[in-house]
Scaffold this motif. Structure first.
Motif, short mmCIF file in Angstrom:
data_model
loop_
_atom_site.label_atom_id
_atom_site.label_comp_id
_atom_site.label_asym_id
_atom_site.label_seq_id
_atom_site.Cartn_x
_atom_site.Cartn_y
_atom_site.Cartn_z
N LEU A 3 0.74 -1.39 -0.03
CA LEU A 3 -0.05 0.00 0.14
C LEU A 3 0.85 1.39 0.01
CD1 LEU A 3 -2.43 -0.97 2.75
CD2 LEU A 3 -2.58 -1.40 0.20
N ALA A 4 0.73 2.16 -0.83
CA ALA A 4 1.71 3.34 -1.03
C ALA A 4 0.80 4.58 -1.40
CB ALA A 4 2.52 3.12 -2.22
N THR A 5 1.27 5.59 -1.19
CA THR A 5 0.65 6.89 -1.68
C THR A 5 1.40 7.53 -2.85
OG1 THR A 5 -0.02 9.03 -0.81
CG2 THR A 5 2.21 8.40 0.09
N GLY A 6 0.76 7.86 -3.59
CA GLY A 6 1.23 8.69 -4.74
C GLY A 6 1.09 10.21 -4.84
N HIS A 7 0.73 10.47 -3.80
CA HIS A 7 0.39 11.95 -3.65
C HIS A 7 1.64 12.93 -3.99
CE1 HIS A 7 -1.91 15.35 -2.24
NE2 HIS A 7 -1.15 15.75 -1.42
N VAL A 8 2.91 12.47 -3.26
CA VAL A 8 3.90 13.27 -3.20
C VAL A 8 4.91 12.77 -4.58
CG1 VAL A 8 3.78 13.90 -1.05
CG2 VAL A 8 5.16 11.97 -1.47
N ALA A 9 4.64 11.92 -5.37
CA ALA A 9 5.45 11.49 -6.54
C ALA A 9 6.24 12.38 -7.21
CB ALA A 9 4.71 10.80 -7.78
N ASP A 10 7.48 12.38 -7.05
CA ASP A 10 8.51 13.37 -7.84
C ASP A 10 8.50 14.60 -6.72
OD1 ASP A 10 10.05 13.13 -10.22
OD2 ASP A 10 8.87 14.43 -11.29
N GLY A 11 8.15 14.41 -5.58
CA GLY A 11 8.60 15.55 -4.57
C GLY A 11 9.85 14.99 -3.77
N GLU A 12 9.99 15.81 -2.96
CA GLU A 12 11.35 15.60 -2.07
C GLU A 12 11.00 14.33 -1.12
OE1 GLU A 12 13.11 18.35 1.57
OE2 GLU A 12 12.85 19.10 -0.21
N ASP A 13 9.57 14.04 -0.85
CA ASP A 13 9.44 13.22 0.04
C ASP A 13 8.80 11.84 -0.73
OD1 ASP A 13 9.06 11.99 2.55
OD2 ASP A 13 6.77 12.81 2.66
N ASP A 14 9.23 11.71 -1.89
CA ASP A 14 8.72 10.66 -2.79
C ASP A 14 9.04 9.10 -2.12
OD1 ASP A 14 7.40 9.51 -4.61
OD2 ASP A 14 8.68 9.78 -6.28
N LEU A 15 8.41 8.29 -2.84
CA LEU A 15 9.04 6.87 -2.35
C LEU A 15 10.04 6.42 -3.30
CD1 LEU A 15 5.08 5.32 -2.01
CD2 LEU A 15 6.95 5.47 -0.14
N ASP A 16 10.74 5.26 -2.85
CA ASP A 16 11.43 4.56 -3.53
C ASP A 16 10.78 3.59 -4.60
OD1 ASP A 16 13.34 3.07 -4.89
OD2 ASP A 16 14.62 2.92 -3.02
N TRP A 17 10.44 3.96 -5.74
CA TRP A 17 9.40 3.26 -6.53
C TRP A 17 10.47 1.97 -7.13
CZ3 TRP A 17 4.29 4.10 -6.33
CH2 TRP A 17 3.81 5.00 -5.63
N ALA A 18 11.67 2.19 -7.37
CA ALA A 18 12.22 0.86 -7.46
C ALA A 18 12.33 -0.10 -6.75
CB ALA A 18 13.96 1.43 -7.96
N ALA A 19 12.39 0.26 -5.13
CA ALA A 19 12.56 -0.57 -4.24
C ALA A 19 11.01 -1.37 -4.60
CB ALA A 19 12.64 -0.03 -2.82
N LEU A 20 9.95 -0.65 -4.46
CA LEU A 20 8.79 -1.26 -4.59
C LEU A 20 8.63 -2.13 -5.62
CD1 LEU A 20 6.42 1.78 -3.52
CD2 LEU A 20 7.44 0.01 -1.95
#
Length: 169
Positions: free
Chosen positions: A60-77
């Motif tokens: 379960l992830a949030t996409g709200h901050v994609a490309d922001g400073e607080d973004d997730l490590d999408w590669a790890a996911l």
């Protein structure tokens, strides 16, 4: 006093922050748990969250901050190989899909956008990781929306033919 919130207030719903504020102020409270939007939306769309032989976990992830400073490590996911359910990511869907593809997920990976889940306005669009963002834009899909990426999405077609949809009352 009552604060009514749909879904599970602890899943991307600021329930934990509100509980801390109440506890800090000495205000007694209790939460009545709801069904998290991911499970309600997937169930309503005929996509099983877990399926023997397909996945052993669900991200379960949030996409709200994609490309922001607080973004997730999408590669790890993406490397987990497990289905990813993205809350609040429609605005950033193109970036999210691109990051997952750059991390190695095939463009043919099944994907879906579920709009207004479990309501009379519900719309489910199934595509692939490579086409889902362009499709969502072309179709004018709007919020609230949940994005699902992974092989579980393909189960929808198999299940929809076997179970007639129930009318909402």
């Amino acid at each position: 006093m009552l604060r009514l919130k749909g879904g599970d207030p602890y899943i991307f719903g600021r329930g934990g922050e509100e509980a801390l504020a109440l506890a800090g102020a000495g205000i007694p409270f209790r939460f009545l748990p709801g069904v998290t939007a991911a499970f309600a939306a997937l169930g309503g769309a005929g996509i099983p969250p877990t399926m023997r032989g397909l996945n052993k976990a669900l991200v379960l992830a949030t996409g709200h901050v994609a490309d922001g400073e607080d973004d997730l490590d999408w590669a790890a996911l993406a490397r987990t190989g497990q289905p990813i359910v993205v809350y609040m990511g429609l605005k950033n869907l193109a970036r999210i899909a691109d990051r997952l593809a750059q991390a190695g997920l095939s463009a043919d990976t099944p994907a879906a956008v579920i709009v207004a889940a479990t309501t009379p306005r519900e719309t489910v669009h199934v595509a692939t990781l490579g086409t889902i963002a362009a499709d969502a834009e072309r179709l004018g899909l709007g919020s609230p929306a949940l994005i699902v990426v992974g092989r579980i999405v393909a189960m929808r077609a198999a299940l929809r033919g076997a179970v007639p949809p129930e009318p909402l009352s």
